[in-house]
Design an enzyme around this catalytic site. Structure first.
Site, PDB file in Angstrom:
ATOM      1  N   CYS A  18      14.311 -30.719 -57.951  1.00 31.76           N
ATOM      2  CA  CYS A  18      15.941 -31.010 -58.106  1.00 31.76           C
ATOM      3  C   CYS A  18      16.303 -29.425 -58.394  1.00 31.76           C
ATOM      4  O   CYS A  18      17.469 -28.876 -58.040  1.00 31.76           O
ATOM      5  CB  CYS A  18      16.157 -31.380 -59.606  1.00 31.76           C
ATOM      6  SG  CYS A  18      17.227 -30.960 -60.788  1.00 31.76           S
ATOM      7  N   ASP A  51      27.336 -18.165 -73.467  1.00 31.58           N
ATOM      8  CA  ASP A  51      27.716 -17.115 -72.521  1.00 31.58           C
ATOM      9  C   ASP A  51      26.783 -17.007 -71.246  1.00 31.58           C
ATOM     10  O   ASP A  51      25.625 -17.513 -71.381  1.00 31.58           O
ATOM     11  CB  ASP A  51      28.161 -15.778 -72.855  1.00 31.58           C
ATOM     12  CG  ASP A  51      29.444 -15.401 -72.189  1.00 31.58           C
ATOM     13  OD1 ASP A  51      29.737 -15.475 -71.148  1.00 31.58           O
ATOM     14  OD2 ASP A  51      30.389 -14.998 -73.125  1.00 31.58           O
ATOM     15  N   ASP A  69      16.705 -16.418 -64.758  1.00 32.57           N
ATOM     16  CA  ASP A  69      16.956 -17.665 -64.077  1.00 32.57           C
ATOM     17  C   ASP A  69      15.986 -17.822 -63.161  1.00 32.57           C
ATOM     18  O   ASP A  69      15.578 -17.067 -62.181  1.00 32.57           O
ATOM     19  CB  ASP A  69      18.430 -17.884 -63.416  1.00 32.57           C
ATOM     20  CG  ASP A  69      18.943 -19.146 -63.540  1.00 32.57           C
ATOM     21  OD1 ASP A  69      18.081 -20.099 -63.494  1.00 32.57           O
ATOM     22  OD2 ASP A  69      20.106 -19.486 -63.831  1.00 32.57           O
ATOM     23  N   HIS A 141       6.206 -10.871 -62.488  1.00 34.46           N
ATOM     24  CA  HIS A 141       4.995 -11.562 -63.003  1.00 34.46           C
ATOM     25  C   HIS A 141       4.822 -12.588 -62.177  1.00 34.46           C
ATOM     26  O   HIS A 141       5.773 -13.494 -61.702  1.00 34.46           O
ATOM     27  CB  HIS A 141       5.262 -12.055 -64.528  1.00 34.46           C
ATOM     28  CG  HIS A 141       4.051 -12.591 -65.025  1.00 34.46           C
ATOM     29  ND1 HIS A 141       2.874 -11.938 -65.390  1.00 34.46           N
ATOM     30  CD2 HIS A 141       3.804 -13.662 -65.732  1.00 34.46           C
ATOM     31  CE1 HIS A 141       2.037 -12.965 -65.782  1.00 34.46           C
ATOM     32  NE2 HIS A 141       2.299 -13.903 -65.884  1.00 34.46           N
ATOM     33  N   ASP A 228      30.279 -17.677 -64.655  1.00 35.17           N
ATOM     34  CA  ASP A 228      29.988 -18.283 -63.220  1.00 35.17           C
ATOM     35  C   ASP A 228      29.538 -19.677 -63.374  1.00 35.17           C
ATOM     36  O   ASP A 228      29.023 -20.239 -64.365  1.00 35.17           O
ATOM     37  CB  ASP A 228      28.827 -17.524 -62.701  1.00 35.17           C
ATOM     38  CG  ASP A 228      27.368 -17.525 -63.402  1.00 35.17           C
ATOM     39  OD1 ASP A 228      27.408 -17.902 -64.668  1.00 35.17           O
ATOM     40  OD2 ASP A 228      26.450 -17.095 -62.654  1.00 35.17           O
TER      41      ASP A 228
END
Length: 349
Positions: A18, A51, A69, A141, A228
């Protein structure tokens, strides 16, 4: 061994790949159990307003913007997956009004069972997008994992007085969205072989597009808030803006841009779990028209990967900003406004 030519990346997750964030309700339960951190006058943006990134002041002229992310593959082309993951991570810097500076790769990959060329292609796609953003790759990493995952930790810079947060929207502001929504439904449909090659290319292009142009264009305008639109969906991120700003938000459904066939695919059942979780989380704070069906409500909550900027700009400058964005090739639309009515709530019309 699978090869780079025949592997279907989106099938490699045990849950179907997903790529969605942990749902907002679950995440809030986790975060609220964290011990309170010591107040720091140099921490300009932290956890308080949900935020897009953290902002830490170094001196009177410079603040660091930091974000991270990563997710499982949502398209099967490794190079495109790398581009999307990079654009998605870098987007948080743009949403805060910052300039991306350095990035670190985060890699999980089944190195003994998948062709190493696949990972090379993912990294190459990301590197090209990082270069397009004007940032510099400084390291990363990696771990050997049965499910491939990829993303970036990104550091940017911004002037401390020019930070764009999701908490500054003012009554009368107009809301501009810079990319169409429906990405979660479209990528779920990719996994089910429901899209044509052209449709897959279209949604991939939207996700891989940097928000750099939109961010640079909005820089001189009176933008009071920005975020965003990503995993929590349009209404989820708009609600964070409403709550953070202490304002109400009105969204005009007919003006919200959708990717082609989103409604049709949602009707066929290709609505990701993340989208349904988003709806469940926000529905108590959203007023929908009585005649709006469940499909349209889900679409407005659709879990997005690498979506556009939601910009809250003064009414006086909104039309000029919108036209300049469109002239630059940004798929921008005016989708609503900020109001003093129903603070911390959203009304969809």
């Amino acid at each position: 061994m699978n090869t780079a030519e025949n592997v279907k990346l989106t099938s490699l997750s045990s849950k179907g790949g997903c790529g969605c964030k942990i749902g907002p309700a679950d995440l809030m339960q986790v975060i609220r159990n964290l011990p309170a951190s010591e107040p720091n006058p140099n921490l300009l943006v932290g956890l308080d307003t949900s935020d897009d990134a953290g902002v830490y002041r170094i001196n009177d002229e410079t603040a660091l913007v930091q974000t991270v992310d990563f997710f499982t593959p949502i398209v099967d082309d490794p190079y495109a997956f790398g581009q999307i993951a990079a654009a998605n991570a870098i987007s948080d810097i743009y949403a805060m009004g910052g300039k991306p500076l350095t990035v670190l790769n985060i890699v999980a990959f089944p190195i003994s069972t998948l062709d190493k060329q696949i990972l090379s292609d993912i990294l190459r796609g990301a590197a090209d997008k990082v270069r397009e953003a004007g940032a510099t790759l400084v390291g990363g990493h990696s771990i050997d994992d049965k499910e491939p995952k990829f993303g970036l930790a990104v550091t940017g810079i911004v002037h401390p007085d020019k930070v764009r947060t999701n908490a500054g929207a003012k009554s009368g502001d107009k809301l501009i969205l810079t990319k169409p929504i429906g990405v979660g439904i479209m990528t779920t449909s990719i996994k089910k072989d429901q899209l044509t090659a052209e449709e897959t290319e279209r949604v991939t292009r939207v996700m891989a597009e940097l928000n750099k142009t939109a961010a640079e264009i909005m820089e001189p305008y009176d933008v009071n808030a920005c975020t965003d639109v990503t995993g929590f969906g349009l209404l989820g991120h708009a609600l964070e803006m409403a709550k953070g700003s202490g304002m109400g938000i009105k969204i005009i459904q007919r003006d919200v841009p959708l990717l082609p066939r989103v409604r049709e695919l949602a009707e066929k059942g290709f609505v990701p779990g993340g989208t349904k979780n988003n709806f469940a989380h926000v529905q108590g704070s959203i007023s929908f028209p009585d005649d709006m069906d469940q499909i349209d409500r889900w679409i407005l909550c659709d879990a997005v990967t690498s979506g556009g900027l939601l910009i809250s700009v003064t009414e006086a400058q909104s039309e000029q900003l919108l036209q300049q964005l469109k002239q630059a090739g940004v798929e921008a639309s005016m989708i609503g406004e900020v109001t003093q009515l129903h603070p911390g709530q959203i009304v969809v019309e």
